[in-house]
Write an enzyme that holds these catalytic residues in place. Sequence first.
Site, PDB file in Angstrom:
ATOM      1  N   HIS A  55       0.848  -1.198   0.000  1.00 55.14           N
ATOM      2  CA  HIS A  55       0.000   0.000   0.000  1.00 55.14           C
ATOM      3  C   HIS A  55       0.878   1.242   0.000  1.00 55.14           C
ATOM      4  O   HIS A  55       2.086   1.153   0.133  1.00 55.14           O
ATOM      5  CB  HIS A  55      -1.010  -0.011   1.157  1.00 55.14           C
ATOM      6  CG  HIS A  55      -0.418   0.098   2.527  1.00 55.14           C
ATOM      7  ND1 HIS A  55       0.376  -0.875   3.084  1.00 55.14           N
ATOM      8  CD2 HIS A  55      -0.507   1.076   3.472  1.00 55.14           C
ATOM      9  CE1 HIS A  55       0.727  -0.514   4.311  1.00 55.14           C
ATOM     10  NE2 HIS A  55       0.212   0.673   4.566  1.00 55.14           N
ATOM     11  N   HIS A  57       1.334   3.974   1.899  1.00 49.54           N
ATOM     12  CA  HIS A  57       1.865   4.737   3.036  1.00 49.54           C
ATOM     13  C   HIS A  57       3.391   4.866   2.954  1.00 49.54           C
ATOM     14  O   HIS A  57       4.077   3.910   2.614  1.00 49.54           O
ATOM     15  CB  HIS A  57       1.457   4.078   4.357  1.00 49.54           C
ATOM     16  CG  HIS A  57       0.024   4.342   4.726  1.00 49.54           C
ATOM     17  ND1 HIS A  57      -0.666   3.563   5.635  1.00 49.54           N
ATOM     18  CD2 HIS A  57      -0.838   5.292   4.296  1.00 49.54           C
ATOM     19  CE1 HIS A  57      -1.904   4.042   5.755  1.00 49.54           C
ATOM     20  NE2 HIS A  57      -2.036   5.072   4.957  1.00 49.54           N
ATOM     21  N   ASP A  59       5.707   4.783   5.051  1.00 50.78           N
ATOM     22  CA  ASP A  59       6.534   3.831   5.788  1.00 50.78           C
ATOM     23  C   ASP A  59       6.544   2.446   5.105  1.00 50.78           C
ATOM     24  O   ASP A  59       7.080   1.477   5.656  1.00 50.78           O
ATOM     25  CB  ASP A  59       6.107   3.719   7.256  1.00 50.78           C
ATOM     26  CG  ASP A  59       4.713   3.164   7.441  1.00 50.78           C
ATOM     27  OD1 ASP A  59       3.786   3.600   6.730  1.00 50.78           O
ATOM     28  OD2 ASP A  59       4.535   2.267   8.302  1.00 50.78           O
ATOM     29  N   HIS A  60       5.988   2.377   3.889  1.00 54.36           N
ATOM     30  CA  HIS A  60       6.033   1.142   3.088  1.00 54.36           C
ATOM     31  C   HIS A  60       6.643   1.371   1.714  1.00 54.36           C
ATOM     32  O   HIS A  60       6.977   0.403   1.018  1.00 54.36           O
ATOM     33  CB  HIS A  60       4.622   0.543   2.955  1.00 54.36           C
ATOM     34  CG  HIS A  60       4.051   0.183   4.285  1.00 54.36           C
ATOM     35  ND1 HIS A  60       3.958  -1.109   4.740  1.00 54.36           N
ATOM     36  CD2 HIS A  60       3.609   0.971   5.310  1.00 54.36           C
ATOM     37  CE1 HIS A  60       3.462  -1.104   5.971  1.00 54.36           C
ATOM     38  NE2 HIS A  60       3.250   0.150   6.339  1.00 54.36           N
ATOM     39  N   HIS A 113      -7.462  -0.649   5.406  1.00 52.26           N
ATOM     40  CA  HIS A 113      -6.409   0.222   5.958  1.00 52.26           C
ATOM     41  C   HIS A 113      -6.140   1.347   4.954  1.00 52.26           C
ATOM     42  O   HIS A 113      -6.136   2.521   5.318  1.00 52.26           O
ATOM     43  CB  HIS A 113      -5.162  -0.611   6.223  1.00 52.26           C
ATOM     44  CG  HIS A 113      -3.992   0.165   6.748  1.00 52.26           C
ATOM     45  ND1 HIS A 113      -3.956   0.694   8.008  1.00 52.26           N
ATOM     46  CD2 HIS A 113      -2.811   0.511   6.162  1.00 52.26           C
ATOM     47  CE1 HIS A 113      -2.800   1.332   8.178  1.00 52.26           C
ATOM     48  NE2 HIS A 113      -2.095   1.243   7.069  1.00 52.26           N
ATOM     49  N   ASP A 132      -0.075  -3.869   6.268  1.00 52.64           N
ATOM     50  CA  ASP A 132      -0.731  -3.355   7.482  1.00 52.64           C
ATOM     51  C   ASP A 132      -2.181  -3.829   7.574  1.00 52.64           C
ATOM     52  O   ASP A 132      -3.040  -3.117   8.114  1.00 52.64           O
ATOM     53  CB  ASP A 132      -0.717  -1.816   7.504  1.00 52.64           C
ATOM     54  CG  ASP A 132       0.659  -1.246   7.816  1.00 52.64           C
ATOM     55  OD1 ASP A 132       1.587  -2.026   8.096  1.00 52.64           O
ATOM     56  OD2 ASP A 132       0.797  -0.006   7.766  1.00 52.64           O
ATOM     57  N   HIS A 170       4.734  -4.455  10.926  1.00 51.92           N
ATOM     58  CA  HIS A 170       5.039  -3.716  12.158  1.00 51.92           C
ATOM     59  C   HIS A 170       5.149  -4.661  13.355  1.00 51.92           C
ATOM     60  O   HIS A 170       4.471  -5.696  13.409  1.00 51.92           O
ATOM     61  CB  HIS A 170       3.955  -2.679  12.486  1.00 51.92           C
ATOM     62  CG  HIS A 170       3.905  -1.530  11.537  1.00 51.92           C
ATOM     63  ND1 HIS A 170       4.657  -0.389  11.702  1.00 51.92           N
ATOM     64  CD2 HIS A 170       3.195  -1.342  10.406  1.00 51.92           C
ATOM     65  CE1 HIS A 170       4.400   0.455  10.713  1.00 51.92           C
ATOM     66  NE2 HIS A 170       3.517  -0.100   9.912  1.00 51.92           N
TER      67      HIS A 170
HETATM   68 FE    FE Z   1       2.686   0.879   8.129  1.00 53.51          FE
HETATM   69 ZN    ZN Z   2       0.055   1.636   6.597  1.00 51.04          ZN
END
Ligand code: FE
Ligand code: ZN
Length: 240
Positions: A55, A57, A59-60, A113, A132, A170
């Site tokens: 996805h 985001h 942080d990905h 998400h 996530d 995570h």
């Molecule tokens: Fe994440």
């Molecule tokens: Zn995420």
Amino acid sequence: MLEIIRIPVLSDNYVWLVHEPASKETMVVDPAVAEPVLAEAEKRGWNITQIWNTHWHPDHTGGNAEIKQATGCHIVGPQAEKDRIPTLETLVKEGDLVRLGNVIADVIDVPAHTAGHIAFHFSDEKTVFVGDTLFAMGCGRLFEGTAAQMFDNMRKLSKLPGDTMVYCAHEYTQSNGEYALVAEPDNEALKKRMEAVLAARAKGEATVPTTIALEAATNPFMRAATAEILAERRIAKDAF
Ligand code: FE
Ligand code: ZN
């Protein structure tokens, strides 16, 4: 047989480095950042040939451009999020097949998400990368979707073989477990799991990957009998 390496980055993210020895292809799932991923691959003598994103985001996907620049790798990710991930080259959706050397993953749509979130399932390897969407004893927050969608995602994932290894993005296990015990105070499997989790975290050890069977026994979101129960639990966990 895939070799899968966990790379802890930022405060609680896991980036997964996945090597297919027969072809010598190496793929990165959800690189939040580039440098520790490039360093780990170099240490092992692996050449990164692909990035797969679950996805959009940051942080990905934050390491996409830099890893691409350093390796010339090919970037695969969710068709439905192509406008949010400008570095994507191959766009995939439910039912599409993605190849890493001699092994093949099928794409599972798991929106909620984020609206276009996908998972990558290597059925022959009994391995699924869920980003996530599913966490150890938890699920992703509902930023762009509904509890009904997340309920469907949990149903889909719970139908995978119980010994499927689940690689999430995570280390949220301890806080998820603390809430899970509130949701299901009489769940013996959950109590036992939390003891092991607390011991592992006290030693600074990672608690993922997990398995579908373990989640089916202890995850209050996968175990929610209805979408309404999942919704109540998600709201309660958000405020926990
Ligand atoms: Fe994440
Ligand atoms: Zn995420």
